[in-house]
Scaffold this motif. Sequence first.
Motif, short mmCIF file in Angstrom:
data_model
loop_
_atom_site.label_atom_id
_atom_site.label_comp_id
_atom_site.label_asym_id
_atom_site.label_seq_id
_atom_site.Cartn_x
_atom_site.Cartn_y
_atom_site.Cartn_z
N SER A 115 0.75 -1.35 0.01
CA SER A 115 -0.08 -0.02 0.05
C SER A 115 0.72 1.52 0.03
O SER A 115 0.37 2.34 -0.49
CB SER A 115 -1.04 0.05 1.44
OG SER A 115 -0.26 -0.02 2.30
N SER A 116 2.25 1.12 0.39
CA SER A 116 2.93 2.29 0.44
C SER A 116 3.13 3.04 -1.13
O SER A 116 3.42 4.09 -1.37
CB SER A 116 4.46 1.97 1.18
OG SER A 116 5.05 0.86 0.08
N GLU A 171 0.27 5.10 -1.63
CA GLU A 171 0.48 6.24 -0.94
C GLU A 171 1.38 7.22 -1.64
O GLU A 171 1.27 8.55 -1.80
CB GLU A 171 1.07 6.03 0.34
CG GLU A 171 0.58 7.22 1.20
CD GLU A 171 0.74 6.73 2.56
OE1 GLU A 171 0.70 7.71 3.58
OE2 GLU A 171 0.69 5.47 3.14
N THR A 172 2.67 6.67 -2.16
CA THR A 172 3.45 7.60 -2.97
C THR A 172 3.00 8.04 -4.45
O THR A 172 3.20 9.07 -4.70
CB THR A 172 4.77 6.84 -3.13
OG1 THR A 172 4.47 5.48 -3.87
CG2 THR A 172 5.66 6.52 -2.14
N GLN A 228 0.70 10.74 -3.49
CA GLN A 228 1.38 12.08 -3.15
C GLN A 228 1.97 12.81 -4.45
O GLN A 228 1.89 13.91 -4.46
CB GLN A 228 2.49 11.56 -2.11
CG GLN A 228 3.07 12.84 -1.51
CD GLN A 228 2.44 13.74 -0.57
OE1 GLN A 228 1.45 13.16 0.12
NE2 GLN A 228 2.37 15.03 -0.96
N ARG A 238 -6.41 13.47 3.47
CA ARG A 238 -5.06 12.80 3.37
C ARG A 238 -5.52 11.22 2.80
O ARG A 238 -6.72 10.83 3.13
CB ARG A 238 -4.15 12.54 4.50
CG ARG A 238 -3.89 13.90 5.41
CD ARG A 238 -2.95 14.65 4.39
NE ARG A 238 -1.97 14.08 4.04
CZ ARG A 238 -0.97 14.58 2.83
NH1 ARG A 238 -1.52 15.58 2.39
NH2 ARG A 238 -0.11 13.89 2.63
N PRO A 239 -4.55 10.32 2.04
CA PRO A 239 -4.69 9.12 1.44
C PRO A 239 -5.14 8.08 2.54
O PRO A 239 -4.23 8.20 3.73
CB PRO A 239 -3.38 8.84 0.75
CG PRO A 239 -2.96 10.31 0.48
CD PRO A 239 -3.24 11.07 1.46
N LYS A 240 -6.18 7.62 2.46
CA LYS A 240 -6.50 6.51 3.41
C LYS A 240 -7.11 5.33 2.98
O LYS A 240 -7.46 5.25 2.10
CB LYS A 240 -7.69 7.02 4.47
CG LYS A 240 -8.12 6.19 5.48
CD LYS A 240 -9.36 6.78 6.17
CE LYS A 240 -9.73 5.83 7.16
NZ LYS A 240 -11.10 6.46 7.85
N MET A 289 -7.42 2.96 -1.85
CA MET A 289 -6.83 3.97 -1.08
C MET A 289 -7.39 5.23 -1.56
O MET A 289 -7.11 5.43 -3.10
CB MET A 289 -5.12 3.90 -1.05
CG MET A 289 -4.89 4.89 -0.30
SD MET A 289 -2.86 4.87 -0.39
CE MET A 289 -2.55 3.52 0.85
N MET A 308 -8.12 9.55 -1.68
CA MET A 308 -7.69 10.91 -1.18
C MET A 308 -8.81 12.13 -1.84
O MET A 308 -9.29 11.81 -3.02
CB MET A 308 -6.37 11.26 -1.70
CG MET A 308 -5.55 12.55 -1.46
SD MET A 308 -4.21 12.91 -2.15
CE MET A 308 -4.16 12.74 -4.00
#
Length: 165
Positions: free
Chosen positions: A125-126, A129-130, A133, A148-150, A156, A158
């Motif tokens: 999941s990282s 998230e990147t 971003q 924020r991303p959740k 995921m 945002m």
Amino acid sequence: MINEEIRDKEIRLIDSDGSQLGIMSAKEAQRLANSKNMDLVKIAPQANPPVCRVMDYGKYKFELAKKEKEAKKNQHVVSIKEVRISPSIDEHDFNTKVNNAIKFLKSGDKVKVTVRFRGREVHHSSLGETLLQRFADRISELGTVEKRPKLEGKNMAMFIAPKQS
């Protein structure tokens, strides 16, 4: 309350042009309103004595509806547009999604950016998230990150709101 619905003994009367006619009985005020072919309308029932006004009630209601309609026409309803991407998205596809989001933000809509994980991608999941971003950085001059991303299940998300100009 209008006309015969007014049961108070004494009322303070305001004429149709806004001038005060003083305190009088409700029957006398009704007679005065009838002589002018207008309605007697209670505008301040909590006052002592209650305040009534001589006016054309139908015209008043029409003007009120007209103002309400005009106010409704001038307001902009903000809707949420969604842009879906996957963690393994190619650079050109990513740019296309960014351009779509920019178009939505320019029209004043909020944007929900969703990364959809399939299978075992959810363990990484990282990466999502990147990616989100990077997406936020690309549209930072037009929108601000509202949420924020959740991670929610296999998605995921945002939220991005348009910047106030």
